[in-house]
Design an enzyme around this catalytic site. Structure first.
Site, mmCIF file in Angstrom:
data_model
loop_
_atom_site.group_PDB
_atom_site.id
_atom_site.type_symbol
_atom_site.label_atom_id
_atom_site.label_comp_id
_atom_site.label_asym_id
_atom_site.label_seq_id
_atom_site.Cartn_x
_atom_site.Cartn_y
_atom_site.Cartn_z
ATOM 1 N N ASP A 64 56.992 58.215 35.339
ATOM 2 C CA ASP A 64 56.356 59.485 35.694
ATOM 3 C C ASP A 64 57.412 60.403 36.301
ATOM 4 O OD1 ASP A 64 56.566 58.160 38.185
ATOM 5 O OD2 ASP A 64 54.782 59.140 38.975
ATOM 6 N N TYR A 66 59.863 62.853 38.542
ATOM 7 C CA TYR A 66 60.365 62.871 39.920
ATOM 8 C C TYR A 66 59.387 63.663 40.783
ATOM 9 C CZ TYR A 66 64.908 61.476 37.905
ATOM 10 O OH TYR A 66 65.932 60.828 37.256
ATOM 11 N N PHE A 77 64.087 61.256 33.466
ATOM 12 C CA PHE A 77 65.392 60.981 34.087
ATOM 13 C C PHE A 77 66.211 62.243 34.362
ATOM 14 C CE2 PHE A 77 64.484 56.903 31.894
ATOM 15 C CZ PHE A 77 64.475 56.076 33.009
ATOM 16 N N HIS A 186 65.260 48.255 34.109
ATOM 17 C CA HIS A 186 65.267 49.670 34.494
ATOM 18 C C HIS A 186 66.564 50.008 35.222
ATOM 19 C CE1 HIS A 186 63.927 53.440 36.374
ATOM 20 N NE2 HIS A 186 63.025 53.478 35.412
#
Length: 226
Positions: A64, A66, A77, A186
């Site tokens: 989701d 930032y 990202f 991740h």
């Protein structure tokens, strides 16, 4: 929020008419009216605006947006120019340096990737300020699953980069043998040392594209001059 256009609009038009989407649209509209929500409403669908369906050659799935001021702008990202580079992206840049020799830039703005056919898609497209995952389970997952299915139905070579368990849960939707699926932990500081570092996703993606006659991605994000 500007509507999705072009081939994406045709591919997803059935979703816009479904009850879940109408409910989602209502909930999200109310959230923007009454709370601080990221990204700005005009940026919600930037992953679709910046990377038309017929140009997608790599898909990177995030979770989701930032949730701090000025960071999110609709690409997973990525952060806007002038915003500090978040820890997960710092680690992505470190792996990119080790993998392809790219220098680490002074910004985290990944629009260059998106414009080359790298779909930077979060599975949830909005979030409340300072509350990670606060818009989970309101309907976005159903919508982005539909988008992933559309991508999985494209009968051409494509690379799916799945970092972390939530992204890897989408692997079952990707079954065309023309698609390469790359999985790794991740890139967040909590998990990057469990196998994200050294996974070499960028060179693997480019090698696959080149073998299939597709222009590789120029992954180097350039410095922004002050």
């Amino acid at each position: 929020m500007p509507p999705i256009a072009g081939e994406w609009a045709k591919a997803l038009q059935g979703e816009f008419r479904k009850p879940y989407y109408k409910k989602l649209f209502t909930i999200v509209g109310e959230e923007y009216r009454t709370k601080r929500i990221y990204p700005p409403a005009d940026d919600i669908f930037n992953a679709f605006h910046f990377t038309p369906l017929d140009q997608v050659k790599v898909v990177i799935l995030g979770q989701d947006p930032y949730h701090e001021e000025g960071q999110a702008h609709g690409l997973c990202f990525s952060v806007k120019p002038g915003v500090g580079i978040p820890p997960s992206l710092v680690n992505i840049y470190k792996e990119l340096e080790d993998d392809l020799g790219c220098y680490i830039p002074n910004n985290g703005y990944l629009e260059k990737w998106a414009r080359q056919g790298v779909m930077l898609l979060n599975t949830v497209l909005t979030v409340r300020a300072h509350q990670a995952n606060s818009h989970r389970d309101i309907g976005w997952e159903e919508f982005t699953d539909a988008a992933i299915r559309v991508l999985a139905e494209q009968d051409r070579p494509m690379v799916f980069i799945l970092w972390g368990k939530p992204a890897q849960m989408k692997k079952s939707m990707i079954h065309n043998p023309k698609h390469l699926v790359l999985e790794a932990p991740h890139p967040s500081p909590l998990s990057a040392y469990r196998g994200f570092f050294g996974s070499r996703p960028f060179s693997q993606a480019n090698d696959y594209l080149a073998r299939n006659g597709i222009t590789p991605v120029d992954w180097q994000i350039e410095n922004i001059k002050a």
